[in-house]
Enzyme design. Structure first.
Site, PDB file in Angstrom:
ATOM      1  N   GLY A 567      -1.045  -2.871  -0.339  1.00 11.17           N
ATOM      2  CA  GLY A 567       0.381  -2.897  -0.629  1.00 11.17           C
ATOM      3  C   GLY A 567       1.159  -2.105   0.400  1.00 11.17           C
ATOM      4  O   GLY A 567       0.672  -1.097   0.927  1.00 11.17           O
ATOM      5  N   GLY A 569       5.229  -0.670   1.250  1.00 10.81           N
ATOM      6  CA  GLY A 569       6.589  -0.487   0.775  1.00 10.81           C
ATOM      7  C   GLY A 569       7.386   0.331   1.760  1.00 10.81           C
ATOM      8  O   GLY A 569       6.889   0.729   2.819  1.00 10.81           O
ATOM      9  N   GLY A 570       8.641   0.598   1.393  1.00 10.90           N
ATOM     10  CA  GLY A 570       9.515   1.310   2.298  1.00 10.90           C
ATOM     11  C   GLY A 570       9.125   2.752   2.519  1.00 10.90           C
ATOM     12  O   GLY A 570       9.541   3.359   3.494  1.00 10.90           O
ATOM     13  N   VAL A 574      -0.303   1.575   0.459  1.00  6.01           N
ATOM     14  CA  VAL A 574      -1.315   1.815  -0.565  1.00  6.01           C
ATOM     15  C   VAL A 574      -2.632   1.194  -0.114  1.00  6.01           C
ATOM     16  O   VAL A 574      -2.663   0.039   0.335  1.00  6.01           O
ATOM     17  CB  VAL A 574      -0.895   1.229  -1.931  1.00  6.01           C
ATOM     18  CG1 VAL A 574      -1.945   1.529  -2.987  1.00  6.01           C
ATOM     19  CG2 VAL A 574       0.445   1.814  -2.357  1.00  6.01           C
ATOM     20  N   LYS A 589      -2.073   6.241  -1.990  1.00 11.80           N
ATOM     21  CA  LYS A 589      -0.783   5.979  -1.372  1.00 11.80           C
ATOM     22  C   LYS A 589      -0.570   6.981  -0.244  1.00 11.80           C
ATOM     23  O   LYS A 589      -0.621   8.192  -0.450  1.00 11.80           O
ATOM     24  CB  LYS A 589       0.346   6.089  -2.385  1.00 11.80           C
ATOM     25  CG  LYS A 589       1.729   5.811  -1.786  1.00 11.80           C
ATOM     26  CD  LYS A 589       2.839   6.073  -2.772  1.00 11.80           C
ATOM     27  CE  LYS A 589       2.865   5.026  -3.863  1.00 11.80           C
ATOM     28  NZ  LYS A 589       4.036   5.211  -4.748  1.00 11.80           N
ATOM     29  N   ASP A 688      12.654   5.316 -12.449  1.00  6.41           N
ATOM     30  CA  ASP A 688      12.452   4.057 -11.714  1.00  6.41           C
ATOM     31  C   ASP A 688      11.534   3.110 -12.490  1.00  6.41           C
ATOM     32  O   ASP A 688      10.542   2.625 -11.962  1.00  6.41           O
ATOM     33  CB  ASP A 688      11.870   4.344 -10.331  1.00  6.41           C
ATOM     34  CG  ASP A 688      11.990   3.150  -9.392  1.00  6.41           C
ATOM     35  OD1 ASP A 688      12.680   2.180  -9.766  1.00  6.41           O
ATOM     36  OD2 ASP A 688      11.406   3.173  -8.300  1.00  6.41           O
TER      37      ASP A 688
END
Length: 857
Positions: A567, A569-570, A574, A589, A688
């Site tokens: 994965g 992300g910004g 991960v 992560k 979140d």
């Protein structure tokens, strides 16, 4: 009172034990106490009502074991005690109820085998034992139940093979053994002697072998679900003539054979799932005549040929998935007619030519995947007008030219933008900086050049996002820094300025090194003195949670090689780490910190205290954090691994979650947030809660993750502090103030719960409810139109629970925070389901307006 024979007290909101006066009504023949809140056991005195014929206590909170004295009610014909909390085994003396026609013990906590005496009840017509913990087999004696029409025993732990003589049940209409441990082959004559068979469900077992060819010989089949087994061979030929079919699921098996002519014209067919098999042949043009189709999934097979233009006749189609086949030719222009389509997946085929402009009219698209084909030409700039798009994947094609800046207008794009492995050139448009809610960006393996735009969410991301673009420069790991272009006319002055700047930097650096050395000495002295009183450090956290080292993680991921990346992300990447010596799978992560020295000491201590707090959190629906560690300019957070990935991936993937699973996910998530708000001291506000931050384990248990740790990691970064949650899930009051309360989580939970029930983000629904015409709109808006159209509408008790979930979710998304319930209240309501029976009208009449007021506080 003793002469009373007929007593109906259903839906009276009793909140007590079993009414004592009833045992005095010795002549009762009909007793209905269903849909109340009765608690405790059934009193012994009730078994003296020898004349009782109909006994309904379903949908209460009754508990205890079912007494063997139930056999004293020898005149019983209907025994319905479903949806309670009964425990223990089914009494063996139930076989004494010789007149019994309807037995419903479903949705309890019963254990043990089905008593052998039950199979001697030759008058049985309806048997409902689903949603318990029953074990054992279904014996050949089931053949004794010659009048049996409905046999529903799903979601238990029954095992073994189905007996051959179930094929002799000539009156059978509905048969479901979903989610058990059955194995072996289905008897070859099953259904052949049951002309009225309309519902058959073998889903989620371990059946194998060929499917019975005579199953649908009566041509009355409406629902056929056999997904997630190991069936082989061709489909029954009689399916072609089953014109009553409404829903078919063959996905997740090993079926073979030519699919071209396996089906005919089915005017009532709503959805069909043929994905994940080994079918060959072509996509038949006859599918275009199935005018009620909303879902057509045929992905992951060996289907070849062109996509028939007749699919454009399916005006109600919402999901079209033909991924991972051998389809060729262009994408047909006729798809322009699919106005309701919100998911289009044609990936991993051999499609050619350009992306047709006709797709521009599919304004409702939310998920578009055309990756891994041979598409050529430019990326159309009109894709930027798809304002509802959540995910766009055009990777692994032969697309050329530049990335159109119009893609920056995709304001709803929150899951993925993947343009990797094409022939794209030029610079990354600065307009992509507007995609602030984007979770995944991949533009690797192209021919892009120039700097990463300032303000781009992913400007500090991992190398694997930008890898393979030799001309790119910027701050991302592995990229060369960008250099200023020099003007030949001013080289002399630039050299002079450069010399002065270098001298100044050298002087300042010397001073800084001296100051740092002095500071380090003081810190070292302080650390030695306080060593006995403060053992809260990184190694302590690792040793506290598990006996493994960071070195083992590095070794398992080959120093975080991209092939272990699961994965992006910004804010980080991960990785999956398998520690074989510990039989442990971790999710690691990696968060990038460009200059960790900028983090003030007080904030670093605050961060470590927060980590320590999270390691103390213990809840089955909250992700387990093993610990963290700093290495060079990076932070690593180590979590438990969730096999099925994010709820977003599963909900919008090829496997549809059934209503039961969706309700359980909502309930588990509610308990997780309630725990954080009401059982932790001090309370923890997640900030979140979104579909991407809910993970699913192997058994679909929801796991809440991402607790705003990244926000604490870099408290002075505008990227982190400006984002108080995922776009589309944030409470409306955050637009006016950054003050975060528990009610922000409540709102986010409501959005997620609605999205789970609807199968799409509820943005339009919430917008309409908040408008000036909300009252009129909600009064006319029907629940049946809002629910996920990929599933059959819920019925019976399941409908009531779905109504309950939607009602609670609507109450959580009210615009005023003070009018939202607490998560403790929500979790309690979902567990007790005390108001689930308040709406018992048909689904077709239930409006959103009515549900919006069910939980008004």
């Amino acid at each position: 009172m003793p002469s009373l024979t007929y007593l109906v007290l259903c839906k009276n909101h009793f909140n007590s034990t079993f009414p004592g006066f009833i045992s005095k009504c010795r002549n009762l023949t009909f007793l209905d106490l269903s849909k109340n809140n009765l608690i405790g056991p059934i009193p012994v005195s009730l078994w003296n009502l020898k004349n009782l014929i109909f006994f309904y206590v379903d949908n209460n909170q009754l508990s205890g074991e079912l007494s063997v004295n139930i056999s004293m009610l020898s005149n019983l014909e209907d025994l319905v005690v479903s949806n309670n909390n009964f425990t223990g085994s089914i009494p063996s003396k139930i076989g004494n109820l010789k007149k019994l026609k309807r037995l419903d013990l479903s949705r309890n906590h019963l254990i043990g085998p089905i008593p052998t005496s039950l199979w001697n009840l030759k008058n049985l017509i309806h048997v409902y034992l689903f949603n318990n913990n029953l074990v054992g087999i279904i014996p050949p004696a089931i053949g004794n139940l010659e009048f049996l029409t409905n046999f529903i025993v799903g979601t238990n732990q029954l095992s073994g093979e189905l007996p051959v003589n179930i094929s002799s049940l000539s009156n059978l209409e509905k048969f479901s053994v979903i989610s058990n441990n059955f194995t072996g082959q289905i008897p070859r004559d099953f259904g052949k002697n049951s002309p009225n068979l309309s519902i058959v469900v073998f889903t989620n077992n371990s059946f194998f072998g060929e499917f019975p060819q005579g199953l649908c010989s009566g041509f009355n089949l409406e629902y056929l679900s056999v997904n997630n087994n190991s069936f082989t061979g061709p489909l029954p030929e009689c399916l072609r003539n089953c014109t009553k079919l409404k829903r078919v699921r063959f996905d997740g098996n090993r079926f073979t054979g030519n699919i071209t002519n396996a089906f005919g014209v089915h005017p009532h067919l709503d959805s069909i799932f043929l994905n994940n098999n080994q079918f060959i042949g072509h996509v038949s043009s006859m599918w275009g005549q199935c005018q009620n189709l909303t879902t057509l999934q045929m992905g992951h097979n060996k289907i070849a040929g062109k996509i028939p233009s007749e699919l454009g006749n399916l005006m109600k189609l919402q999901v079209l998935n033909l991924e991972s086949n051998k389809l060729n030719g262009p994408i047909p222009n006729q798809l322009v007619n699919l106005k309701l389509l919100y998911q289009l997946n044609l990936s991993n085929n051999h499609l050619t030519e350009e992306i047709p402009m006709s797709l521009l009219n599919l304004s409702g698209l939310q998920y578009l995947d055309l990756s891994t084909n041979n598409l050529v030409g430019k990326i159309p700039d009109w894709l930027g007008s798809f304002e509802n798009l959540h995910s766009l994947n055009l990777s692994h094609n032969v697309l050329s030219s530049e990335i159109p800046p119009e893609l920056g207008n995709l304001g709803s794009l929150h899951y993925a933008l993947d343009l990797s492995s094409n022939l794209l050139v030029g610079e990354i448009p600065s307009s992509l900086s507007k995609l602030t809610m984007l979770e995944i960006l991949d533009i690797s393996r192209n021919h892009l050049s120039g700097p990463i735009p300032t303000g781009l969410v992913f400007q500090n991301a991992s190398k694997c996002v930008y890898d393979g673009n030799l001309g790119l420069c910027g701050k991302a790991t592995g990229l060369k820094p960008c250099r200023m272009q020099k003007n030949k006319a001013s080289n002399g002055s630039h050299i002079l300025v450069f010399g002065l700047v270098c001298s100044l930097i050298l002087f300042v650096t010397t001073i800084v090194i001296i100051l740092i050395f002095c500071h380090e000495s003081k810190v070292m002295d302080k650390s030695r003195k306080g060593a006995n009183n403060n053992e809260m450090n990184k190694s302590f956290i690792w040793e506290k949670e598990a006996k493994f080292t960071f070195g083992e993680i590095v070794e398992a991921t080959e120093d975080f090689d991209d092939k272990y990346c699961i994965g992006k992300g910004g804010f980080g990447t991960v990785y999956k780490a398998i520690l074989r010596s510990h039989e442990l799978i971790l999710a690691v992560k990696r968060l990038h910190v460009s200059d960790s020295s900028d983090i003030l000491e007080v904030n670093r201590i605050s961060f470590e205290n927060e980590i320590q707090t999270l390691t103390e959190v213990r809840h089955r629906n909250i992700i387990k954090l093993y610990g963290f560690i700093s290495r060079k300019s990076e932070m690593y957070l180590v979590y438990q691994y969730a096999k099925r990935g994010s709820l977003s991936k599963v909900l919008y993937g090829s496997t549809n979650l059934d209503w039961d699973s969706r309700v359980e996910i909502v309930q588990g998530l509610a308990h997780a947030i309630s725990y954080l708000h009401h059982d932790c001291s001090p309370p923890i506000v997640h900030r979140d809660v979104s579909l991407n931050n809910v993970l699913l384990g192997s058994d679909f248990v929801p796991i809440l993750s991402d607790f705003g740790i990244a926000q604490l990691l870099i408290p002075d970064s505008s990227i982190w502090t400006n984002v108080a949650g995922s776009y589309g899930y944030m409470a409306p009051e955050l637009a006016l103030t950054m003050r975060v309360t528990e009610k922000c989580d409540v709102y986010s939970f409501g959005v997620v719960a609605l999205e789970i029930m609807m199968g799409k983000h509820p943005g339009e629904l919430l917008e309409s409810l908040s408008s000036s015409q909300s009252k009129i709109s909600s009064e006319n808006m029907l629940l049946k139109d809002m629910l996920d159209q990929r599933l059959l509408p819920p019925t019976g008790r399941l409908l009531m629970v779905v109504v309950l979930v939607v009602s609670l979710a609507l109450s959580c998304t009210r615009s005023r925070p003070e009018s939202r319930p607490t998560m403790h209240f929500v979790a309690q309501e979902l567990s007790t389901r005390s108001r689930a029976s308040m709406i018992s009208v048909p689904l077709r009449t239930i409006t959103i307006g009515k549900l919006s007021t069910l939980y008004y506080q």
